[in-house]
Design a protein around this motif. Structure first.
Motif, mmCIF file in Angstrom:
data_model
loop_
_atom_site.group_PDB
_atom_site.id
_atom_site.type_symbol
_atom_site.label_atom_id
_atom_site.label_comp_id
_atom_site.label_asym_id
_atom_site.label_seq_id
_atom_site.Cartn_x
_atom_site.Cartn_y
_atom_site.Cartn_z
ATOM 1 N N LEU A 171 30.489 7.778 -37.221
ATOM 2 C CA LEU A 171 30.109 7.105 -35.982
ATOM 3 C C LEU A 171 29.492 8.117 -35.033
ATOM 4 C CD1 LEU A 171 32.053 4.517 -33.923
ATOM 5 C CD2 LEU A 171 31.498 6.684 -32.827
ATOM 6 N N SER A 172 28.465 7.685 -34.302
ATOM 7 C CA SER A 172 27.903 8.482 -33.214
ATOM 8 C C SER A 172 27.556 7.524 -32.085
ATOM 9 C CB SER A 172 26.661 9.246 -33.668
ATOM 10 O OG SER A 172 26.106 9.985 -32.587
ATOM 11 N N ARG A 173 28.231 7.696 -30.976
ATOM 12 C CA ARG A 173 28.066 6.795 -29.845
ATOM 13 C C ARG A 173 27.785 7.632 -28.593
ATOM 14 N NH1 ARG A 173 33.202 3.427 -29.251
ATOM 15 N NH2 ARG A 173 32.353 2.463 -31.150
ATOM 16 N N ALA A 174 26.731 7.285 -27.868
ATOM 17 C CA ALA A 174 26.370 8.050 -26.672
ATOM 18 C C ALA A 174 25.948 7.098 -25.560
ATOM 19 C CB ALA A 174 25.249 9.039 -26.973
ATOM 20 N N ARG A 175 26.304 7.473 -24.328
ATOM 21 C CA ARG A 175 25.883 6.759 -23.127
ATOM 22 C C ARG A 175 25.417 7.798 -22.116
ATOM 23 N NH1 ARG A 175 26.868 3.712 -26.573
ATOM 24 N NH2 ARG A 175 28.230 1.872 -26.584
ATOM 25 N N SER A 176 24.242 7.560 -21.563
ATOM 26 C CA SER A 176 23.701 8.492 -20.571
ATOM 27 C C SER A 176 22.993 7.692 -19.493
ATOM 28 C CB SER A 176 22.725 9.473 -21.237
ATOM 29 O OG SER A 176 22.068 10.272 -20.263
ATOM 30 N N TRP A 177 23.282 7.998 -18.269
ATOM 31 C CA TRP A 177 22.544 7.365 -17.180
ATOM 32 C C TRP A 177 22.518 8.297 -15.970
ATOM 33 C CZ3 TRP A 177 27.440 5.776 -18.567
ATOM 34 C CH2 TRP A 177 28.427 5.781 -17.580
ATOM 35 N N GLY A 178 21.574 8.034 -15.079
ATOM 36 C CA GLY A 178 21.458 8.895 -13.926
ATOM 37 C C GLY A 178 20.563 8.317 -12.855
ATOM 38 N N VAL A 179 20.697 8.875 -11.653
ATOM 39 C CA VAL A 179 19.860 8.534 -10.509
ATOM 40 C C VAL A 179 19.232 9.829 -10.005
ATOM 41 C CG1 VAL A 179 19.772 7.589 -8.186
ATOM 42 C CG2 VAL A 179 21.310 6.579 -9.881
ATOM 43 N N THR A 180 17.929 9.794 -9.853
ATOM 44 C CA THR A 180 17.180 10.943 -9.347
ATOM 45 C C THR A 180 16.474 10.544 -8.071
ATOM 46 O OG1 THR A 180 16.800 11.812 -11.575
ATOM 47 C CG2 THR A 180 15.337 12.591 -9.837
ATOM 48 N N ASN A 181 16.531 11.412 -7.072
ATOM 49 C CA ASN A 181 15.801 11.179 -5.835
ATOM 50 C C ASN A 181 15.109 12.462 -5.409
ATOM 51 O OD1 ASN A 181 15.744 11.233 -2.608
ATOM 52 N ND2 ASN A 181 15.594 9.108 -3.294
ATOM 53 N N VAL A 182 13.790 12.385 -5.298
ATOM 54 C CA VAL A 182 12.985 13.537 -4.882
ATOM 55 C C VAL A 182 12.266 13.169 -3.596
ATOM 56 C CG1 VAL A 182 11.180 15.166 -5.515
ATOM 57 C CG2 VAL A 182 12.669 14.210 -7.292
ATOM 58 N N THR A 183 12.593 13.876 -2.538
ATOM 59 C CA THR A 183 11.990 13.627 -1.228
ATOM 60 C C THR A 183 11.122 14.820 -0.851
ATOM 61 O OG1 THR A 183 13.887 12.306 -0.534
ATOM 62 C CG2 THR A 183 12.441 13.122 1.203
ATOM 63 N N THR A 184 9.869 14.533 -0.510
ATOM 64 C CA THR A 184 8.918 15.581 -0.143
ATOM 65 C C THR A 184 8.378 15.291 1.252
ATOM 66 O OG1 THR A 184 8.276 15.793 -2.467
ATOM 67 C CG2 THR A 184 6.844 16.815 -0.837
ATOM 68 N N ASP A 213 0.816 -1.215 0.000
ATOM 69 C CA ASP A 213 0.000 0.000 0.000
ATOM 70 C C ASP A 213 0.849 1.263 0.000
ATOM 71 O OD1 ASP A 213 -2.265 -1.536 0.001
ATOM 72 O OD2 ASP A 213 -2.609 -1.381 2.162
ATOM 73 N N ILE A 214 2.106 1.142 0.380
ATOM 74 C CA ILE A 214 2.955 2.335 0.483
ATOM 75 C C ILE A 214 4.151 2.294 -0.479
ATOM 76 C CG2 ILE A 214 2.300 2.741 2.880
ATOM 77 C CD1 ILE A 214 4.982 1.507 3.710
ATOM 78 N N LEU A 215 4.264 1.234 -1.239
ATOM 79 C CA LEU A 215 5.409 1.095 -2.131
ATOM 80 C C LEU A 215 4.950 0.629 -3.503
ATOM 81 C CD1 LEU A 215 8.566 1.138 -2.303
ATOM 82 C CD2 LEU A 215 8.478 -1.324 -1.809
ATOM 83 N N PHE A 229 7.730 5.654 -2.702
ATOM 84 C CA PHE A 229 7.541 5.209 -1.319
ATOM 85 C C PHE A 229 6.779 6.281 -0.557
ATOM 86 C CE2 PHE A 229 9.547 4.797 3.052
ATOM 87 C CZ PHE A 229 8.774 3.696 3.429
ATOM 88 N N THR A 230 5.579 5.951 -0.088
ATOM 89 C CA THR A 230 4.720 6.912 0.624
ATOM 90 C C THR A 230 4.260 6.293 1.937
ATOM 91 O OG1 THR A 230 2.825 6.110 -0.655
ATOM 92 C CG2 THR A 230 3.947 8.081 -1.475
ATOM 93 N N PRO A 231 5.111 6.256 2.959
ATOM 94 C CA PRO A 231 4.741 5.622 4.221
ATOM 95 C C PRO A 231 3.663 6.370 5.000
ATOM 96 C CG PRO A 231 6.847 6.731 4.427
ATOM 97 C CD PRO A 231 6.478 6.796 2.979
ATOM 98 N N SER A 232 3.462 7.658 4.663
ATOM 99 C CA SER A 232 2.430 8.432 5.346
ATOM 100 C C SER A 232 1.944 9.538 4.416
ATOM 101 C CB SER A 232 2.977 9.032 6.645
ATOM 102 O OG SER A 232 3.939 10.035 6.356
ATOM 103 N N ASP A 233 0.885 10.212 4.829
ATOM 104 C CA ASP A 233 0.356 11.317 4.020
ATOM 105 C C ASP A 233 1.307 12.504 3.977
ATOM 106 O OD1 ASP A 233 -1.909 9.862 3.512
ATOM 107 O OD2 ASP A 233 -3.082 10.774 5.139
ATOM 108 N N SER A 234 2.273 12.543 4.891
ATOM 109 C CA SER A 234 3.153 13.710 4.978
ATOM 110 C C SER A 234 4.542 13.464 4.400
ATOM 111 C CB SER A 234 3.302 14.145 6.442
ATOM 112 O OG SER A 234 3.875 13.101 7.217
ATOM 113 N N PHE A 235 4.812 12.232 3.952
ATOM 114 C CA PHE A 235 6.158 11.936 3.453
ATOM 115 C C PHE A 235 6.072 11.144 2.156
ATOM 116 C CE2 PHE A 235 9.981 9.341 3.047
ATOM 117 C CZ PHE A 235 10.982 10.276 3.276
#
Length: 804
Positions: A358-371, A213-215, A253-259
């Motif tokens: 030739l055209s070669r590209a690599r892109s990756w990332g990690v995003t974290n948004v905490t409210t 319910d929270i994940l 991840f929403t363990p509560s209405d406030s987080f």
């Protein structure tokens, strides 16, 4: 087209006066008996309201708001709308946003211009962009805006004008926000298969998994592969192909209405044969050196003179032949004229380059948004991003078989950047809800894990440029809106914001030309620079009715300065440039004669000061005593840009809607000088990458069938552009004379009592041929090459949705 002239002054004033008459327009709409239907704020990012108009929630002010309630010019599109209009990458956005223009020096390298503010020249080694792209609220690195991101998107937002307060530096033209679909508590997903012309095959899908319910977790990916539509008759390669795989995994991840915590990992890999270039023109009389080896004779690009290499084997004969021809020639006739004649005969879908593309590209990332909702009126939010971007490209700048200007980097990465960003925001309300505010801080750190290497050949001479850039940026900002309803009139408010930024950049660079270091201060050479700058905005908005908003705003933004990773003694440092603008706008939803509609208008005037412009010239390097082509960035211009924008959507009757967007842009330099010649004025410099007139018209009509057979939707999108310059230098051939493009689509949805859609699309129905970029440097190197749009393409799509 000369963008410095434009229309007569009286016409310009009438155009701008129409923008200043927005108050009268609003009053007329409010009092002329129109029936307005208030759109409820959408709970999802995009939904169809009861009026039939799509209601989109945007984050243009770093919080969720209805598109029609935001007092700045924004165009936003849901993922479904992007599919209906065949928008598959950033380059396609210009088909639906007329104030946005893209420019491509290579097929998968997209440079964006909004309201005349172009990011041309921006690179991972040096100059910053004027329009920054954000992916899941995190800024992408310069260059990381190619294909492979437009799948499983919630929406795309295009913000116009300086966004310096809330989005910071390098958004003087605007910002582009790509919002991927987030996980939900519904089990479901989709799979899309596509087959099309040029052996096009694609598979795309997403799976949404509520763990508890929270994940919840969402997994999405896309694989696309297509043969090239341009044949290189020298190497046998098929250029302008497509070959990428992209994926995302996001967790909510929403363990509560406030987080709430949202984490996303994304990855993109692209490997193609590279981009085509077709030679358009050659100036064989282009002079590179006034006196060759003391002979008193010049060195030209072509012509009837002998090659200067003959001096080493038969000096007397070389001088005799050169004297008769009045020159030495780097590429003696008929080499270059034959190349041009061959290209004219072969046409735009054949390339004649000796470069192994030739055209070669690599892109990756990690995003974290905490409210974290601290209270009903106070929210703390943190946006963290880690991004990596690497690129290696080899292609022919000039479009000939000869080594006039080629990028031939054998291996490694020509761009290699690690970027870490973090932004913390405190949003809230105070004073009984009358004050709405956002304050925060921003940090960016970027560095190349390993030195970036670019190998080029210029007029036959190889050079290797190695750079190791470091970038830091820190900022504090705040913006507040105060409701003046009790003091002025109901619905009246004022907004003000300010941002202070400190930027630091350093660069360790080497340039080895023909085996010799060409930097005056040795190789490697280390330089560093720091800047401080302020951005601000102040505006008034008046919610005349729940459906009609009138606003005016004044803003200041800035583009960070930097260092020139170029050879020669032409100045390593260039300073920030600034933009100030005034904008007035009107947004309204209405009903007229039973027809529902939406109309948004904006008029603006921007002043660009200390513009970072590209200056190229040939000079004799005192270290190597050889002629070199030098390109530097310098604060050598000011400019003024004025414009009008209109976005209208009509729903004449149920199941049918039509939209039209128009942009008028008058851009010209008010000052341009040569810092290498005692700041002497430069005249005739074109204002690039901006058409005066652009128009997009789109529509769709849905025919309901029986409950068992679903419905059929026909969609069309037509885009028009007047002529515009493709070159930052005066170039008679670097002009696109304007174009029309028509795209069509037919979808059969929900047939057989299943959530299945069968689609057929045709892009560029009329086979329109036009330039989308190239390397037009006729006045610098003596050549102009072009990159052309995609030919007519068609395809079939099958999409199956499952779950909720």
């Amino acid at each position: 087209m000369n963008f410095g002239n434009g229309c007569p002054e009286s016409t310009k004033m009438r155009s701008l006066s129409s923008g200043s008459s927005l108050l009268l327009i609003a009053a007329t709409l409010a009092g002329a008996g129109f029936s307005f239907a208030a759109p409820a704020l959408a709970q999802e990012t995009a939904s169809a309201s009861t009026s039939g108009l799509e209601d989109i929630v945007v984050t243009a002010r770093r919080k969720e708001e209805s598109l029609q309630s935001v007092p700045i010019s924004v165009q936003a599109f849901s993922g479904e709308t992007l599919s209906e209009r065949n928008v598959q990458d950033a380059n396609d956005l210009q088909k639906v946003v007329p104030s946005l223009t893209t420019y491509q020096q290579a097929r998968d390298e997209v440079t964006v211009s909004i309201r005349g503010q172009s990011s041309s020249g921006a690179s991972a080694q040096g100059q910053n962009p004027r329009v920054t792209a954000y992916f899941a609220q995190v800024p992408l690195q310069t260059g990381d805006n190619g294909p492979g991101r437009f799948f499983d998107l919630s929406n795309v937002q295009v913000l116009k004008g300086p966004q310096g307060t809330l989005f910071g530096r390098n958004s003087t033209g605007g910002a582009m926000l790509y919002e991927p679909a987030r996980p939900t508590q519904d089990l479901g997903g989709y799979v899309t298969l596509q087959l099309g012309q040029f052996h096009d095959r694609q598979i795309e899908g997403a799976l949404n998994l509520p763990i508890t319910d929270i994940l919840s977790v969402r997994i999405a990916g896309k694989r696309a592969k297509r043969d090239g539509f341009t044949k290189n008759i020298v190497t046998g390669e098929e250029l302008d192909d497509r070959n990428y795989v992209a994926g995302r995994v996001s967790v909510l991840f929403t363990p509560s209405d406030s987080f709430e915590n949202y984490t996303m990992f994304d990855y993109l890999k692209s490997d193609t044969n590279g981009s085509s270039q077709q030679i358009l023109g050659i100036d064989t009389n282009k002079i590179f050196q006034a006196n060759v080896a003391g002979t008193g004779l010049p060195l030209a690009l072509g012509g009837g003179g002998p090659s200067p290499t003959l001096l080493g084997t038969n000096y007397a004969l070389a001088v005799q032949l050169a004297t008769a021809a009045g020159r030495f020639s780097l590429f003696p006739d008929p080499l270059l004229p034959n190349q041009l004649a061959n290209q004219n005969n072969l046409g735009p879908r054949i390339s004649q380059s000796a470069v192994d593309g030739l055209s070669r590209a690599r892109s990756w990332g990690v995003t974290n948004v905490t409210t974290f909702n601290l209270s009903d009126d106070l929210t703390l939010k943190n946006i963290f991003g880690y991004r990596r971007y690497k690129q290696l490209s080899r292609y022919d700048f000039d479009g000939t078989v000869f080594p006039l200007l080629d990028q031939i980097t054998p291996n490694g990465w020509s761009a290699n950047i690690r970027q870490i960003t973090d932004e913390i925001q405190l949003q809230g309300k105070a004073l009984d809800g009358k004050l709405d505010f956002t304050v925060g801080g921003f940090f960016l750190w970027g560095k190349s894990p390993k030195p970036q290497t670019v190998t080029q050949v210029s007029v036959g001479v190889p050079s290797v440029n190695t750079s190791d850039p470091v970038e830091r940026s820190q900022a504090v900002f705040g913006q507040a809106t105060y409701d003046l309803s009790d003091m002025v009139t109901e619905g009246f408010s004022i907004t003000a914001g300010y941002r202070y930024t400190h930027d630091f950049r350093s660069l360790t660079a080497s340039n080895v030309r023909a085996g010799v270091c060409s930097l005056l201060f040795g190789c490697p050479n280390f330089q560093k620079v720091a800047f401080n700058a302020s951005s601000y905005n102040i505006g008034l908005d008046y919610q005349i009715t729940p459906q009609t908003l009138l606003y005016v705003t004044h803003r200041r933004g800035y583009r960070a300065g930097g260092l020139n990773p170029q050879a020669g003694n032409s100045g390593f440092q260039y300073d920030p440039e600034t933009v100030t603008d005034f904008e007035a706008g009107l947004k309204t939803d209405f009903t007229l004669g039973g027809m529902e509609g939406r109309a948004n208008f904006a008029a603006y005037m921007s002043k660009l000061k200390d513009a970072q412009v590209s200056l190229s010239f040939s000079e004799t390097n005192p270290v190597t005593n050889a002629t070199a082509l030098i390109n530097v960035i310098s604060n050598a211009a000011n400019a003024k840009i004025k414009g009008l924008e209109t976005d209208i959507t009509l729903v004449p009757f149920e199941n049918f809607n039509i939209s039209a967007s128009y942009a008028y842009t008058d851009a010209k330099y008010t000052k341009f000088f040569d810092p290498n010649n005692n700041n002497a004025p430069i005249t005739g410099r074109p204002f690039p990458f901006q058409a005066k007139h652009r128009l997009n018209i789109g529509g769709n009509y849905t025919i309901p069938l029986s409950e068992h057979w679903g419905e059929v939707t026909a969609s069309a999108n037509w885009s028009y552009s007047s002529s515009y310059q493709l070159s930052v230098f005066p170039d008679p051939l670097g002009v696109e004379n304007g174009y029309n493009q028509l795209d069509l689509r037919l979808d059969w949805k929900n047939f057989g009592d299943r959530d299945v859609t069968l689609g057929l699309f045709v892009n560029n129905v009329t086979k329109e041929l036009y330039k989308i970029g190239g390397v037009p440097i006729y006045s610098v190197l003596g050549t102009t090459s072009a990159l052309y749009n995609e030919p007519r393409t068609w395809g079939l799509q099958l999409r199956y949705r499952f779950g909720e």
